[in-house]
Design a protein around this motif. Sequence first.
Motif, PDB file in Angstrom:
ATOM      1  N   PRO A 126       0.837  -1.211   0.000  1.00 48.03           N
ATOM      2  CA  PRO A 126       0.000   0.000   0.000  1.00 48.03           C
ATOM      3  C   PRO A 126       0.868   1.256   0.000  1.00 48.03           C
ATOM      4  N   ASN A 127       0.302   2.307  -0.515  1.00 47.89           N
ATOM      5  CA  ASN A 127       1.052   3.546  -0.677  1.00 47.89           C
ATOM      6  C   ASN A 127       1.656   4.073   0.627  1.00 47.89           C
ATOM      7  N   TYR A 128       0.947   3.896   1.731  1.00 55.79           N
ATOM      8  CA  TYR A 128       1.457   4.457   2.993  1.00 55.79           C
ATOM      9  C   TYR A 128       2.641   3.657   3.542  1.00 55.79           C
ATOM     10  N   LEU A 129       2.945   2.532   2.890  1.00 50.25           N
ATOM     11  CA  LEU A 129       4.146   1.772   3.278  1.00 50.25           C
ATOM     12  C   LEU A 129       5.175   1.810   2.151  1.00 50.25           C
ATOM     13  N   ARG A 130       5.139   2.882   1.351  1.00 48.16           N
ATOM     14  CA  ARG A 130       5.998   2.952   0.167  1.00 48.16           C
ATOM     15  C   ARG A 130       7.484   2.980   0.501  1.00 48.16           C
ATOM     16  N   PHE A 131       7.826   3.189   1.754  1.00 50.92           N
ATOM     17  CA  PHE A 131       9.230   3.201   2.140  1.00 50.92           C
ATOM     18  C   PHE A 131       9.816   1.786   2.257  1.00 50.92           C
ATOM     19  N   VAL A 132       8.962   0.793   2.291  1.00 50.21           N
ATOM     20  CA  VAL A 132       9.437  -0.586   2.439  1.00 50.21           C
ATOM     21  C   VAL A 132      10.151  -1.032   1.162  1.00 50.21           C
ATOM     22  N   GLN A 133      11.306  -1.678   1.321  1.00 53.82           N
ATOM     23  CA  GLN A 133      12.069  -2.188   0.189  1.00 53.82           C
ATOM     24  C   GLN A 133      12.062  -3.700   0.240  1.00 53.82           C
ATOM     25  N   GLY A 134      12.229  -4.336  -0.887  1.00 50.46           N
ATOM     26  CA  GLY A 134      12.348  -5.781  -0.814  1.00 50.46           C
ATOM     27  C   GLY A 134      11.940  -6.517  -2.069  1.00 50.46           C
ATOM     28  N   VAL A 135      11.663  -7.785  -1.876  1.00 47.10           N
ATOM     29  CA  VAL A 135      11.391  -8.678  -2.978  1.00 47.10           C
ATOM     30  C   VAL A 135      10.152  -9.502  -2.666  1.00 47.10           C
ATOM     31  N   VAL A 136       9.309  -9.647  -3.662  1.00 44.33           N
ATOM     32  CA  VAL A 136       8.228 -10.615  -3.566  1.00 44.33           C
ATOM     33  C   VAL A 136       8.427 -11.595  -4.705  1.00 44.33           C
ATOM     34  N   ASP A 137       8.388 -12.873  -4.398  1.00 42.14           N
ATOM     35  CA  ASP A 137       8.537 -13.896  -5.428  1.00 42.14           C
ATOM     36  C   ASP A 137       7.275 -14.747  -5.405  1.00 42.14           C
ATOM     37  N   SER A 138       6.478 -14.606  -6.461  1.00 44.71           N
ATOM     38  CA  SER A 138       5.193 -15.296  -6.487  1.00 44.71           C
ATOM     39  C   SER A 138       5.307 -16.623  -7.218  1.00 44.71           C
ATOM     40  N   ARG A 144       2.011  -4.564 -15.823  1.00 48.24           N
ATOM     41  CA  ARG A 144       1.532  -3.688 -14.759  1.00 48.24           C
ATOM     42  C   ARG A 144       0.008  -3.620 -14.755  1.00 48.24           C
ATOM     43  N   GLU A 145      -0.568  -3.599 -15.954  1.00 46.86           N
ATOM     44  CA  GLU A 145      -2.028  -3.548 -16.047  1.00 46.86           C
ATOM     45  C   GLU A 145      -2.646  -4.781 -15.397  1.00 46.86           C
ATOM     46  N   LEU A 146      -2.064  -5.916 -15.731  1.00 49.59           N
ATOM     47  CA  LEU A 146      -2.585  -7.167 -15.196  1.00 49.59           C
ATOM     48  C   LEU A 146      -2.460  -7.213 -13.673  1.00 49.59           C
ATOM     49  N   LEU A 147      -1.363  -6.624 -13.184  1.00 46.54           N
ATOM     50  CA  LEU A 147      -1.116  -6.629 -11.742  1.00 46.54           C
ATOM     51  C   LEU A 147      -2.249  -5.947 -10.994  1.00 46.54           C
ATOM     52  N   GLN A 148      -2.746  -4.870 -11.610  1.00 47.98           N
ATOM     53  CA  GLN A 148      -3.799  -4.110 -10.952  1.00 47.98           C
ATOM     54  C   GLN A 148      -5.050  -4.921 -10.725  1.00 47.98           C
ATOM     55  N   GLU A 149      -5.301  -5.850 -11.630  1.00 45.76           N
ATOM     56  CA  GLU A 149      -6.564  -6.581 -11.555  1.00 45.76           C
ATOM     57  C   GLU A 149      -6.427  -7.910 -10.821  1.00 45.76           C
ATOM     58  N   SER A 150      -5.206  -8.334 -10.603  1.00 44.59           N
ATOM     59  CA  SER A 150      -5.003  -9.696 -10.110  1.00 44.59           C
ATOM     60  C   SER A 150      -5.419  -9.887  -8.655  1.00 44.59           C
ATOM     61  N   ARG A 151      -6.116 -10.971  -8.436  1.00 46.37           N
ATOM     62  CA  ARG A 151      -6.533 -11.310  -7.079  1.00 46.37           C
ATOM     63  C   ARG A 151      -5.319 -11.729  -6.238  1.00 46.37           C
ATOM     64  N   ASP A 152      -4.392 -12.437  -6.870  1.00 52.80           N
ATOM     65  CA  ASP A 152      -3.180 -12.844  -6.164  1.00 52.80           C
ATOM     66  C   ASP A 152      -2.411 -11.623  -5.666  1.00 52.80           C
ATOM     67  N   VAL A 153      -2.357 -10.609  -6.527  1.00 54.27           N
ATOM     68  CA  VAL A 153      -1.626  -9.400  -6.152  1.00 54.27           C
ATOM     69  C   VAL A 153      -2.286  -8.723  -4.959  1.00 54.27           C
ATOM     70  N   LYS A 154      -3.591  -8.721  -4.955  1.00 53.32           N
ATOM     71  CA  LYS A 154      -4.318  -8.109  -3.837  1.00 53.32           C
ATOM     72  C   LYS A 154      -3.980  -8.848  -2.536  1.00 53.32           C
ATOM     73  N   LEU A 155      -3.976 -10.166  -2.619  1.00 51.01           N
ATOM     74  CA  LEU A 155      -3.658 -10.957  -1.426  1.00 51.01           C
ATOM     75  C   LEU A 155      -2.222 -10.704  -0.962  1.00 51.01           C
ATOM     76  N   ILE A 156      -1.328 -10.585  -1.934  1.00 53.27           N
ATOM     77  CA  ILE A 156       0.077 -10.329  -1.588  1.00 53.27           C
ATOM     78  C   ILE A 156       0.208  -8.960  -0.926  1.00 53.27           C
ATOM     79  N   ARG A 157      -0.478  -7.971  -1.496  1.00 56.91           N
ATOM     80  CA  ARG A 157      -0.405  -6.618  -0.935  1.00 56.91           C
ATOM     81  C   ARG A 157      -0.890  -6.612   0.513  1.00 56.91           C
ATOM     82  N   GLU A 158      -2.015  -7.275   0.739  1.00 56.11           N
ATOM     83  CA  GLU A 158      -2.553  -7.309   2.098  1.00 56.11           C
ATOM     84  C   GLU A 158      -1.612  -8.049   3.048  1.00 56.11           C
ATOM     85  N   GLY A 159      -1.049  -9.140   2.533  1.00 56.40           N
ATOM     86  CA  GLY A 159      -0.111  -9.917   3.351  1.00 56.40           C
ATOM     87  C   GLY A 159       1.130  -9.103   3.691  1.00 56.40           C
TER      88      GLY A 159
END
Length: 640
Positions: free
Chosen positions: A331-343, A352-367
């Motif tokens: 989320p934007n308010y945690l934009r200072f966080v650096q790192g790697v996500v490997d799905s 990038r367009e697909l990322l916006q719609e992806s359910r997996d991405v939403k779950l990853i963001r929340e996680g």
Amino acid sequence: MSEQTSSKNYSFQAEVAQLLHLVTHSLYSNPEIFLRELVSNASDACDKLRFEGINHPEFYENDPDLRVRLILDQDNRTITISDNGIGLTAQEAIDNLGTIAKSGTKDFMSKLTGDQKSDAHLIGQFGVGFYSGFIVADKIVVESRRAGVSEDQAVRWISGGTGDFEVQEITKASRGTDIILHLREDASDYLASYKVKQIVNKYSDHISLPIQMQKEVWQEEEVAEGEEPKGGQYVKTDEWESINSASALWTRSKSDVTDEQYVEFYKNLTHAFDEPLVWSHNRVEGNTEYTQLLYIPSKAPQDIFTRDAKAGIKLYVKRVFIMDDADNLIPNYLRFVQGVVDSADLPLNVSRELLQESRDVKLIREGNARRVLTVLDGLAKSEDEKDQAKFKQFFAEFGSVLKEGLGEDAANKERILKLLRFATSTNDEISTSLAAYKERMKEGQKAIYYVTADSLNAAKNSPQLELFKKKGIEVILMADRVDEWAMNFVHEFDGIAMQSIAKGAVDLGDLQDADEKKALEQAQEQFKPIIEKLTDALKDKTKDVRVTTRLVDSPACLVTSEGELSPQLVRMLKQAGQAIPDVKPTLEINPEHPLVKKLEETGQFDDLANIIFDQAVIAEGGLPEDPAAYVKRINSLLIK
Ligand code: ADP
Ligand code: MG
């Protein structure tokens, strides 16, 4: 090495032909990704062998060490991507290299418009898998032998990337697949080993398989005795060397990685010189599977508050680098966080367009958000002095960014509130949590009181605070730009109402004794005529004028109604260029103040009324609407 015994021609599936036409005829924005795609396929093939090898150990033959080799042949202008993975049968080659099976590519095809320019742009964003080889090659030869199949049943697949391909039966000793790209005239770059190493480094360093190239040694030019050699050249040896680190740090288990390695990886990742404050490394399983390695830096970047501040998460899919700054993953308010996500679940050709719609991405963001908040909570609660110092530093650097989450992330609001630290009217240091404040609340106090201002000093000296000081009630002071906005989303903490002392009438409830309540009623009665005159004199500037007990030293103050924008927030939004309707504040006057008592005696009621109003504006950090008129009025009174 390989011997042909039969040959047959096939046509590409219509969609493939269309895609190939596009790949070869469009300006490719990023040609080098062909290597990423082919190395990734080679790595997948090795993964498959590993999987099938569990039940068929004989598939390993005498060649158990899985690897990918890149072979450059300057004379024949080819680059070969060779793996000893699962390989292809002739039928598999026909099926898998002649049709589009994967859904990602079909999706991609359906988005094509026929307009060359925008299609080229689209191709740049999607990977097109195996066919991306045709970006740089005008002929591709695939030679493959499937694991477990005899040497004389190997396959050669040849295509010029137009309408058809040829399939031959060949003999191939080594297991696995060689993809031989005959490079186009304009693709000579990829014959230079430094260039290839660079690309592997950029995209495929974290492939957990060794990617090897032939070792080169510098050989000086032969010269006659006594003469100095003037030049030389690199020559290939028979030795193979790995050009990637072959083991993505985040794919290792936590216990196999030292703190130093985590820190080193952070520096590589961010190109920063600071050390990370903390990190968290986890494999997440559940509705979507991924690995997260998240760092909280110790310093905020310069541009953290600008509109184009970038998110710091790199996205990998199955260890293959996909993109930088994947802002959908945090989320934007945690934009200072650096790192790697490997799905493990996203497709390799995700855009990038697909990322916006992806359910997996939403779950990853929340996680990711939950993980970061948990880590911070751990620091905040820790008894360890080092952790406390880290939390303090975190809050000093990123506290005001974190507050944006109050408005942005309703689901985690409570967790964010717990992490916030404030200065208060009795403690200048920004160290009081809401829980600590609650502990210190007076008996009979029903709300958490706070005041927002442009600076801590202004907050501390705000007129609204006077009564609270007199009664010894602690008030939280807020002076971050974001506070006023963020607090619009906060109505309570842990069951206790949060109340701005500059909004609405003060109701101190049980903190006010009967005498005080009576005194207020009397004053209201007594001042009725003056209030009416004031209301009239200030009708263009105020919504209402009333008597208050909240003031001690000041003659008057401005208050806003519950749910209305404060003058301060209005100022801020206007500065940011937003069109904001004017909100008239309510003026509260202190019946005990000499200036108020004298209102009627001076004979300059209107002037004095306006001065009192303008001063109330100044006291909370604003400017009188007409500063010159204000000065004139003051001076005329001074002269008298
Ligand atoms: P994807 O990798 O997403 O499946 P590609 O277009 O990259 O799509 O590859 C198409 C198919 O070709 C793969 O699914 C695989 O079956 C086959 N293939 C490509 N490269 C290799 C290889 N090096 N070894 C074995 N099979 C391969
Ligand atoms: Mg692929």
